[in-house]
Design a protein around this motif. Structure first.
Motif, PDB file in Angstrom:
ATOM      1  N   SER A 176      -5.091  14.872  -2.543  1.00 54.13           N
ATOM      2  CA  SER A 176      -6.498  14.560  -2.272  1.00 54.13           C
ATOM      3  C   SER A 176      -6.964  13.351  -3.090  1.00 54.13           C
ATOM      4  O   SER A 176      -7.742  12.532  -2.600  1.00 54.13           O
ATOM      5  N   THR A 177      -6.489  13.197  -4.303  1.00 50.59           N
ATOM      6  CA  THR A 177      -6.853  12.041  -5.126  1.00 50.59           C
ATOM      7  C   THR A 177      -6.268  10.765  -4.536  1.00 50.59           C
ATOM      8  O   THR A 177      -6.954   9.745  -4.438  1.00 50.59           O
ATOM      9  N   ILE A 178      -5.016  10.834  -4.128  1.00 52.45           N
ATOM     10  CA  ILE A 178      -4.368   9.667  -3.518  1.00 52.45           C
ATOM     11  C   ILE A 178      -5.084   9.298  -2.222  1.00 52.45           C
ATOM     12  O   ILE A 178      -5.349   8.130  -1.954  1.00 52.45           O
ATOM     13  N   ARG A 179      -5.421  10.314  -1.428  1.00 50.14           N
ATOM     14  CA  ARG A 179      -6.117  10.076  -0.168  1.00 50.14           C
ATOM     15  C   ARG A 179      -7.482   9.435  -0.422  1.00 50.14           C
ATOM     16  O   ARG A 179      -7.881   8.502   0.273  1.00 50.14           O
TER      17      ARG A 179
ATOM     18  N   LEU B 234       0.829  -1.207   0.000  1.00 58.40           N
ATOM     19  CA  LEU B 234       0.000   0.000   0.000  1.00 58.40           C
ATOM     20  C   LEU B 234       0.863   1.257   0.000  1.00 58.40           C
ATOM     21  O   LEU B 234       0.552   2.227  -0.694  1.00 58.40           O
ATOM     22  N   SER B 235       1.965   1.240   0.731  1.00 55.53           N
ATOM     23  CA  SER B 235       2.889   2.379   0.729  1.00 55.53           C
ATOM     24  C   SER B 235       3.472   2.596  -0.663  1.00 55.53           C
ATOM     25  O   SER B 235       3.583   3.732  -1.135  1.00 55.53           O
ATOM     26  N   GLY B 236       3.846   1.510  -1.316  1.00 58.94           N
ATOM     27  CA  GLY B 236       4.360   1.612  -2.684  1.00 58.94           C
ATOM     28  C   GLY B 236       3.320   2.154  -3.639  1.00 58.94           C
ATOM     29  O   GLY B 236       3.629   2.928  -4.547  1.00 58.94           O
ATOM     30  N   PHE B 237       2.060   1.764  -3.436  1.00 55.57           N
ATOM     31  CA  PHE B 237       0.960   2.275  -4.254  1.00 55.57           C
ATOM     32  C   PHE B 237       0.844   3.789  -4.093  1.00 55.57           C
ATOM     33  O   PHE B 237       0.731   4.519  -5.082  1.00 55.57           O
TER      34      PHE B 237
ATOM     35  N   ALA C  90     -10.747   2.913  -7.767  1.00 60.37           N
ATOM     36  CA  ALA C  90      -9.594   2.772  -6.878  1.00 60.37           C
ATOM     37  C   ALA C  90      -9.140   1.314  -6.803  1.00 60.37           C
ATOM     38  O   ALA C  90      -7.952   1.019  -6.849  1.00 60.37           O
ATOM     39  N   LEU C  91     -10.105   0.410  -6.720  1.00 63.96           N
ATOM     40  CA  LEU C  91      -9.774  -1.017  -6.656  1.00 63.96           C
ATOM     41  C   LEU C  91      -9.114  -1.489  -7.946  1.00 63.96           C
ATOM     42  O   LEU C  91      -8.115  -2.214  -7.917  1.00 63.96           O
TER      43      LEU C  91
ATOM     44  N   ALA D  39       3.782   5.463  -5.836  1.00 60.88           N
ATOM     45  CA  ALA D  39       3.643   5.386  -7.290  1.00 60.88           C
ATOM     46  C   ALA D  39       2.629   6.406  -7.791  1.00 60.88           C
ATOM     47  O   ALA D  39       2.840   7.059  -8.819  1.00 60.88           O
ATOM     48  N   ARG D  40       1.516   6.542  -7.069  1.00 59.15           N
ATOM     49  CA  ARG D  40       0.490   7.518  -7.477  1.00 59.15           C
ATOM     50  C   ARG D  40       1.026   8.940  -7.352  1.00 59.15           C
ATOM     51  O   ARG D  40       0.765   9.792  -8.199  1.00 59.15           O
TER      52      ARG D  40
END
Length: 168
Positions: free
Chosen positions: A29-32, A14-17, A79-80, A20-21
């Motif tokens: 805000s999009t990443i959040r 998840l941290s890598g995701f 998101a999924l 990467a984003r």
């Protein structure tokens, strides 16, 4: 692999995701929003997301989110889907070696929520409206004494000059 190691691997993924984003230039805000959607799905599922199967997605989107707004359903599905693209691109082999599972998105053409929102069309102003706008700014520039207004007018006029009109 122990439960603790699996939990650490899940956090690392998840941290890598998130990184990467961020490196793709997405705003915080999009990443959040994406990570919030993923956390909500994970909380419901109770296991790592890479274990989701199409039947699980059917239950989640068909029952759990049945009465949710279309934007919520499509946002969560988006998101999924992006998360599974990340898994497939970055962790497919590692995930298979550690868990024996192949990373495959549980959403397909049969169960992917559709956006039911009509796209908003931007209708450009008419030539007369554009001419009236620039005529007003030309008149205002003669008497404009504040830097902010002058800078705004210049920036808009410069942008219009650089971009041009539809006729050009």
């Amino acid at each position: 692999m122990s439960e603790e190691e699996l939990a650490e691997f899940e956090i690392d993924v998840l941290s890598g995701f998130v990184l990467a984003r961020a490196s793709a230039g997405l705003v915080d805000s999009t990443i959040r929003n994406d990570t919030n959607h993923l956390e909500l799905i994970r909380d419901w599922f109770g296991r790592p997301l890479w274990e989701l199967e199409p039947a699980d997605a059917d239950v989640y989107f068909g029952k759990v989110l049945r009465d949710a707004k279309p934007s919520t359903r499509t946002g969560r599905a988006g998101a999924l889907a992006v998360f599974f693209q990340f898994l497939e691109l970055r962790h497919k082999v590692e995930l298979h070696n550690l868990t024996g599972r192949v990373a495959e998105c549980p959403l397909d053409e049969m169960n992917r929520p559709r956006a039911s929102v009509e796209p908003q069309l931007r209708i450009p102003p008419s030539e007369a409206e554009i001419e009236a706008l620039f005529a007003g700014w030309r008149e205002e520039l003669v008497t404009c004494r504040k830097f902010g207004q002058a800078a705004r007018n210049y920036a808009v006029a410069r942008l219009a000059a650089d971009v041009g009109t539809a006729d050009q």
